[in-house]
Design a protein around this motif. Structure first.
Motif, PDB file in Angstrom:
ATOM      1  N   TYR A 163       0.862  -1.193   0.000  1.00  0.00           N
ATOM      2  CA  TYR A 163       0.000   0.000   0.000  1.00  0.00           C
ATOM      3  C   TYR A 163       0.899   1.244   0.000  1.00  0.00           C
ATOM      4  O   TYR A 163       1.964   1.255   0.623  1.00  0.00           O
ATOM      5  CB  TYR A 163      -0.932  -0.007   1.209  1.00  0.00           C
ATOM      6  CG  TYR A 163      -1.752  -1.287   1.288  1.00  0.00           C
ATOM      7  CD1 TYR A 163      -2.925  -1.405   0.559  1.00  0.00           C
ATOM      8  CD2 TYR A 163      -1.336  -2.357   2.079  1.00  0.00           C
ATOM      9  CE1 TYR A 163      -3.676  -2.579   0.610  1.00  0.00           C
ATOM     10  CE2 TYR A 163      -2.076  -3.529   2.141  1.00  0.00           C
ATOM     11  CZ  TYR A 163      -3.235  -3.638   1.403  1.00  0.00           C
ATOM     12  OH  TYR A 163      -3.974  -4.794   1.444  1.00  0.00           O
ATOM     13  N   THR A 164       0.422   2.333  -0.695  1.00  0.00           N
ATOM     14  CA  THR A 164       1.235   3.537  -0.876  1.00  0.00           C
ATOM     15  C   THR A 164       0.468   4.780  -0.389  1.00  0.00           C
ATOM     16  O   THR A 164      -0.748   4.918  -0.627  1.00  0.00           O
ATOM     17  CB  THR A 164       1.594   3.722  -2.361  1.00  0.00           C
ATOM     18  OG1 THR A 164       2.169   2.523  -2.858  1.00  0.00           O
ATOM     19  CG2 THR A 164       2.587   4.862  -2.518  1.00  0.00           C
ATOM     20  N   PHE A 165       1.238   5.694   0.273  1.00  0.00           N
ATOM     21  CA  PHE A 165       0.670   6.916   0.837  1.00  0.00           C
ATOM     22  C   PHE A 165       1.510   8.115   0.348  1.00  0.00           C
ATOM     23  O   PHE A 165       2.741   8.065   0.354  1.00  0.00           O
ATOM     24  CB  PHE A 165       0.651   6.857   2.366  1.00  0.00           C
ATOM     25  CG  PHE A 165      -0.123   5.661   2.887  1.00  0.00           C
ATOM     26  CD1 PHE A 165      -1.461   5.782   3.210  1.00  0.00           C
ATOM     27  CD2 PHE A 165       0.499   4.423   3.054  1.00  0.00           C
ATOM     28  CE1 PHE A 165      -2.167   4.696   3.673  1.00  0.00           C
ATOM     29  CE2 PHE A 165      -0.212   3.330   3.520  1.00  0.00           C
ATOM     30  CZ  PHE A 165      -1.547   3.459   3.826  1.00  0.00           C
ATOM     31  N   PHE A 166       0.833   9.231  -0.046  1.00  0.00           N
ATOM     32  CA  PHE A 166       1.494  10.397  -0.627  1.00  0.00           C
ATOM     33  C   PHE A 166       1.176  11.643   0.222  1.00  0.00           C
ATOM     34  O   PHE A 166       0.010  11.920   0.563  1.00  0.00           O
ATOM     35  CB  PHE A 166       0.994  10.658  -2.051  1.00  0.00           C
ATOM     36  CG  PHE A 166       1.173   9.455  -2.971  1.00  0.00           C
ATOM     37  CD1 PHE A 166       2.302   9.335  -3.764  1.00  0.00           C
ATOM     38  CD2 PHE A 166       0.174   8.486  -3.053  1.00  0.00           C
ATOM     39  CE1 PHE A 166       2.445   8.252  -4.619  1.00  0.00           C
ATOM     40  CE2 PHE A 166       0.314   7.408  -3.902  1.00  0.00           C
ATOM     41  CZ  PHE A 166       1.454   7.279  -4.692  1.00  0.00           C
ATOM     42  N   ALA A 167       2.232  12.417   0.513  1.00  0.00           N
ATOM     43  CA  ALA A 167       2.078  13.730   1.171  1.00  0.00           C
ATOM     44  C   ALA A 167       2.553  14.792   0.177  1.00  0.00           C
ATOM     45  O   ALA A 167       3.758  14.960  -0.043  1.00  0.00           O
ATOM     46  CB  ALA A 167       2.868  13.799   2.466  1.00  0.00           C
ATOM     47  N   ARG A 168       1.617  15.579  -0.430  1.00  0.00           N
ATOM     48  CA  ARG A 168       1.952  16.555  -1.452  1.00  0.00           C
ATOM     49  C   ARG A 168       2.157  17.948  -0.804  1.00  0.00           C
ATOM     50  O   ARG A 168       1.433  18.328   0.125  1.00  0.00           O
ATOM     51  CB  ARG A 168       0.854  16.624  -2.505  1.00  0.00           C
ATOM     52  CG  ARG A 168       0.705  15.323  -3.301  1.00  0.00           C
ATOM     53  CD  ARG A 168      -0.259  15.529  -4.470  1.00  0.00           C
ATOM     54  NE  ARG A 168      -1.569  16.007  -4.049  1.00  0.00           N
ATOM     55  CZ  ARG A 168      -2.579  15.197  -3.718  1.00  0.00           C
ATOM     56  NH1 ARG A 168      -2.423  13.862  -3.745  1.00  0.00           N
ATOM     57  NH2 ARG A 168      -3.748  15.720  -3.361  1.00  0.00           N
ATOM     58  N   TYR A 169       3.110  18.702  -1.388  1.00  0.00           N
ATOM     59  CA  TYR A 169       3.414  20.008  -0.829  1.00  0.00           C
ATOM     60  C   TYR A 169       4.149  20.864  -1.879  1.00  0.00           C
ATOM     61  O   TYR A 169       4.647  20.353  -2.894  1.00  0.00           O
ATOM     62  CB  TYR A 169       4.248  19.906   0.447  1.00  0.00           C
ATOM     63  CG  TYR A 169       5.517  19.077   0.277  1.00  0.00           C
ATOM     64  CD1 TYR A 169       6.716  19.673  -0.115  1.00  0.00           C
ATOM     65  CD2 TYR A 169       5.488  17.702   0.505  1.00  0.00           C
ATOM     66  CE1 TYR A 169       7.857  18.909  -0.284  1.00  0.00           C
ATOM     67  CE2 TYR A 169       6.619  16.946   0.349  1.00  0.00           C
ATOM     68  CZ  TYR A 169       7.814  17.538  -0.050  1.00  0.00           C
ATOM     69  OH  TYR A 169       8.942  16.785  -0.227  1.00  0.00           O
ATOM     70  N   THR A 170       4.268  22.183  -1.587  1.00  0.00           N
ATOM     71  CA  THR A 170       5.036  23.116  -2.405  1.00  0.00           C
ATOM     72  C   THR A 170       6.083  23.796  -1.529  1.00  0.00           C
ATOM     73  O   THR A 170       5.964  23.795  -0.286  1.00  0.00           O
ATOM     74  CB  THR A 170       4.132  24.183  -3.026  1.00  0.00           C
ATOM     75  OG1 THR A 170       3.466  24.927  -2.009  1.00  0.00           O
ATOM     76  CG2 THR A 170       3.138  23.572  -3.995  1.00  0.00           C
TER      77      THR A 170
END
Length: 255
Positions: free
Chosen positions: A216-223
Motif C-alpha cells: 500500500y502507498t501513501f502520498f504527502a503533497r506540498y510546495t
C-alpha cells in the motif's frame, strides 16, 4: 606214529602245567616226543595227523577239555559252564522337554508425554513474525517548487488497524497540498496538521475495515520556494495491528 594213552596223557599234563597254550609249540613238542618214542622202539616215524590234532585241540581248549581227556577220554564230552552273566545297569533315559518361552508382557498403561508441563496460553498478543511489516520512504519531485513524499507499506499479515504518519520539517515557503493513498478495498481517512515546526500528514484505516496482506502507498503533497528543498530531516512512521492482535511498527526517513 601212534601214541599210547599214557604217553598222550603225559604230554597233555605237561602242556596244561605250562598255562601258556601255544598251538605251534605244542604240536612241535608232541611230534618230537612221538619221534623219540618210536626211535626207542626201533619203528619208523609215522605221525597220525588226527591224533596230533586231537592233542593240540585238547590243550588249546582249556582246562575242562584237558581234564576230560585225562580222565579217560570217554565218549561223553563234559558240559562247559556257561559264561558268567554280565549285568549292566542302565540309567533311565531322561527326556528333556523344552519349556515354552514366556509370553511377552503387555503394558496396558497409557503412554505419557516426555514432559509433564502443560503449555500455557498467553493473554498478551504474540510477537509478530520477522518482516511482517515493511516500509520505505522516498521523494517524488514534480517540478521546481512542488514534490510528494511517498511512503510504501508492505505487510504479510492481515491488518485490522493501520496509521501512517509523515512529518515534514518546515522550510522556506513550505505549504501543504493535501494527501492521498492507494489502498484498494478499504477506506482510509487522511488529515494535514500544521504545527509550528512541521507539517504532519496522517492516514488512518477506517474503523471496521481490514487490509489483506499486500503493498500500500501513501502520498504527502506540498510546495516550497524556488531553488529546491532539503528533505533530510523529514520522517515517517507506521503502526498497525495484525488479525491475531500483534502490534506492528515500521518507520524511517527520506534522506
Amino acid at each position: 606214529m601212534k601214541l599210547t594213552e599214557d604217553e598222550l596223557r603225559a604230554v597233555l599234563r605237561a602242556e596244561a602245567a605250562a598255562h601258556t597254550p601255544d598251538r605251534v609249540a605244542i604240536l612241535s613238542r608232541v611230534t618230537e616226543t612221538a619221534m623219540r618214542t618210536e626211535a626207542a622202539r626201533g619203528r619208523g616215524p609215522r605221525i597220525r595227523i588226527a591224533g596230533a590234532a586231537v592233542a593240540v585241540a585238547a590243550v588249546v581248549g582249556g582246562g575242562g577239555f584237558a581234564q576230560w581227556a585225562l580222565a579217560g577220554m570217554g565218549d561223553e564230552r563234559p558240559t562247559l559252564p556257561p559264561p558268567p552273566a554280565v549285568t549292566a545297569s542302565v540309567a533311565p533315559a531322561v527326556t528333556e522337554t523344552a519349556e515354552p518361552a514366556p509370553a511377552p508382557s503387555l503394558s496396558l498403561s497409557p503412554s505419557r508425554p516426555s514432559s509433564s508441563r502443560r503449555p500455557t496460553r498467553s493473554k498478551t498478543p504474540s510477537a509478530p513474525p520477522a518482516g511482517a511489516l515493511w516500509s520505505d520512504g522516498s521523494v517524488d519531485v514534480g517540478g521546481k517548487t512542488q514534490a510528494s513524499s511517498v511512503v510504501t507499506i508492505k505487510t504479510t499479515e492481515r491488518l485490522t488497524a493501520l496509521t501512517v504518519t509523515i512529518r515534514l520539517v518546515r522550510t522556506d515557503r513550505l505549504a501543504g497540498r493535501g494527501g492521498s493513498q492507494q489502498v484498494p478495498g478499504a477506506s482510509v481517512n487522511s488529515a494535514v496538521i500544521e504545527e509550528a515546526d512541521a507539517l504532519v500528514y496522517r492516514f488512518t484505516l477506517s474503523s471496521g475495515d481490514t487490509l489483506e496482506p499486500g503493498t500500500y502507498t501513501f502520498f504527502a503533497r506540498y510546495t516550497y520556494a524556488e531553488g529546491g528543498r532539503d528533505a533530510g530531516a523529514d520522517t515517517y512512521a507506521a503502526t498497525a495491528t495484525s488479525a491475531n492482535g500483534a502490534a506492528l511498527n515500521a518507520g524511517g526517513a527520506f534522506g
